[in-house]
Design a protein around this motif. Sequence first.
Motif, mmCIF file in Angstrom:
data_model
loop_
_atom_site.group_PDB
_atom_site.id
_atom_site.type_symbol
_atom_site.label_atom_id
_atom_site.label_comp_id
_atom_site.label_asym_id
_atom_site.label_seq_id
_atom_site.Cartn_x
_atom_site.Cartn_y
_atom_site.Cartn_z
ATOM 1 N N ARG A 32 -0.826 13.834 64.251
ATOM 2 C CA ARG A 32 -2.202 14.276 64.502
ATOM 3 C C ARG A 32 -2.497 15.471 63.616
ATOM 4 O O ARG A 32 -1.694 16.383 63.508
ATOM 5 C CB ARG A 32 -2.361 14.646 65.959
ATOM 6 N N ILE A 33 -3.657 15.451 62.999
ATOM 7 C CA ILE A 33 -4.064 16.556 62.133
ATOM 8 C C ILE A 33 -4.547 17.718 62.988
ATOM 9 O O ILE A 33 -5.320 17.531 63.926
ATOM 10 C CB ILE A 33 -5.141 16.096 61.131
ATOM 11 N N MET A 34 -4.082 18.901 62.643
ATOM 12 C CA MET A 34 -4.480 20.127 63.331
ATOM 13 C C MET A 34 -5.861 20.571 62.853
ATOM 14 O O MET A 34 -6.164 20.445 61.664
ATOM 15 C CB MET A 34 -3.472 21.243 63.033
ATOM 16 N N PRO A 35 -6.669 21.116 63.754
ATOM 17 C CA PRO A 35 -8.003 21.609 63.352
ATOM 18 C C PRO A 35 -7.914 23.009 62.753
ATOM 19 O O PRO A 35 -8.306 23.991 63.366
ATOM 20 C CB PRO A 35 -8.761 21.598 64.675
ATOM 21 N N CYS A 36 -7.381 23.115 61.548
ATOM 22 C CA CYS A 36 -7.149 24.427 60.921
ATOM 23 C C CYS A 36 -8.420 25.012 60.315
ATOM 24 O O CYS A 36 -8.864 26.071 60.681
ATOM 25 C CB CYS A 36 -6.089 24.297 59.839
ATOM 26 N N VAL A 65 1.035 17.427 63.004
ATOM 27 C CA VAL A 65 2.180 17.580 63.895
ATOM 28 C C VAL A 65 2.636 16.184 64.289
ATOM 29 O O VAL A 65 1.816 15.311 64.599
ATOM 30 C CB VAL A 65 1.801 18.398 65.152
ATOM 31 N N ALA A 66 3.950 15.970 64.243
ATOM 32 C CA ALA A 66 4.520 14.669 64.608
ATOM 33 C C ALA A 66 5.837 14.888 65.334
ATOM 34 O O ALA A 66 6.481 15.921 65.178
ATOM 35 C CB ALA A 66 4.740 13.815 63.366
ATOM 36 N N SER A 67 6.231 13.901 66.079
ATOM 37 C CA SER A 67 7.499 13.973 66.796
ATOM 38 C C SER A 67 8.660 13.755 65.837
ATOM 39 O O SER A 67 8.655 12.790 65.056
ATOM 40 C CB SER A 67 7.555 12.912 67.893
ATOM 41 N N PRO A 68 9.689 14.599 65.896
ATOM 42 C CA PRO A 68 10.860 14.381 65.042
ATOM 43 C C PRO A 68 11.696 13.188 65.496
ATOM 44 O O PRO A 68 12.641 12.807 64.814
ATOM 45 C CB PRO A 68 11.638 15.696 65.167
ATOM 46 N N ASN A 69 11.322 12.592 66.627
ATOM 47 C CA ASN A 69 12.043 11.413 67.125
ATOM 48 C C ASN A 69 11.438 10.105 66.635
ATOM 49 O O ASN A 69 11.988 9.038 66.905
ATOM 50 C CB ASN A 69 12.065 11.428 68.658
ATOM 51 N N ALA A 70 10.302 10.177 65.937
ATOM 52 C CA ALA A 70 9.683 8.960 65.412
ATOM 53 C C ALA A 70 10.612 8.328 64.382
ATOM 54 O O ALA A 70 11.240 9.042 63.593
ATOM 55 C CB ALA A 70 8.336 9.281 64.777
ATOM 56 N N ALA A 74 2.130 21.259 74.160
ATOM 57 C CA ALA A 74 2.037 20.083 75.035
ATOM 58 C C ALA A 74 1.217 18.965 74.405
ATOM 59 O O ALA A 74 1.550 17.802 74.541
ATOM 60 C CB ALA A 74 1.442 20.477 76.376
ATOM 61 N N ARG A 75 0.148 19.323 73.700
ATOM 62 C CA ARG A 75 -0.759 18.299 73.178
ATOM 63 C C ARG A 75 -0.344 17.742 71.829
ATOM 64 O O ARG A 75 -0.759 16.676 71.450
ATOM 65 C CB ARG A 75 -2.175 18.875 73.047
ATOM 66 N N MET A 76 0.423 18.514 71.079
ATOM 67 C CA MET A 76 0.813 18.137 69.714
ATOM 68 C C MET A 76 -0.373 17.848 68.824
ATOM 69 O O MET A 76 -0.373 16.924 68.030
ATOM 70 C CB MET A 76 1.757 16.930 69.724
ATOM 71 N N CYS A 77 -1.441 18.577 68.985
ATOM 72 C CA CYS A 77 -2.584 18.430 68.077
ATOM 73 C C CYS A 77 -3.404 19.698 68.046
ATOM 74 O O CYS A 77 -3.151 20.607 68.788
ATOM 75 C CB CYS A 77 -3.447 17.248 68.490
#
Length: 196
Positions: free
Chosen positions: A99-103, A139-144, A193-196
């Motif tokens: 997911r792209i962060m709203p930077c 942000v992405a899960s390192p378990n993917a 928690a949200r990863m975004c």
Amino acid sequence: MSLIDDIRAYRPFNQQEAADRAVILRQLEADPQVFDRSSLAHMTCSIWTVDPTAAKTLMVYHNVYRSWSWIGGHADGERDLARVALRELAEETGVASARIMPCGPRGIYSLEVLTVDGHEKRGRYVGSHLHLNVTYLAVASPNAPLRPKPDENSGVRWVPLEKVCALSTEPWMATRIYRKLIDKLATVDIPPARMC
């Protein structure tokens, strides 16, 4: 808003970004073919992907540059570069749930003008040119599950941030771009928690 409006609204992080932002805006205003790689200076995008703790980033071993590098690609006519960046991430690494962060404006994390020396790609010579690059933070899960894209890269892995610059064999990219991207992470709040 359009990409040019987003880039106009973007606040540069340092002098490199301020100078490169001006170049990108001039080219967007002057060249109707800027989203096509046939233009000498054309739009590209990158995606700086971190794990939820922002301790690691996802890198690929780039076949052309023969170095561990970030993920990205050409606009090829597409004007939604965030969508292109997510697509490139999925194609080059197998990670499809980032997911792209709203930077910044519409997620812009960084801007760069990157020189590309002439090289062979898929048996054809590609002349030297410029990448007018928009970078997004994801942000992405390192378990993917990870998988390389053999025609682009020969390895994919999560790299601790403190090892990124040493792992790159491109000194300018390591000191000017990757170091900047790592330093900028201190300015971003990544909700755990949200990863975004």
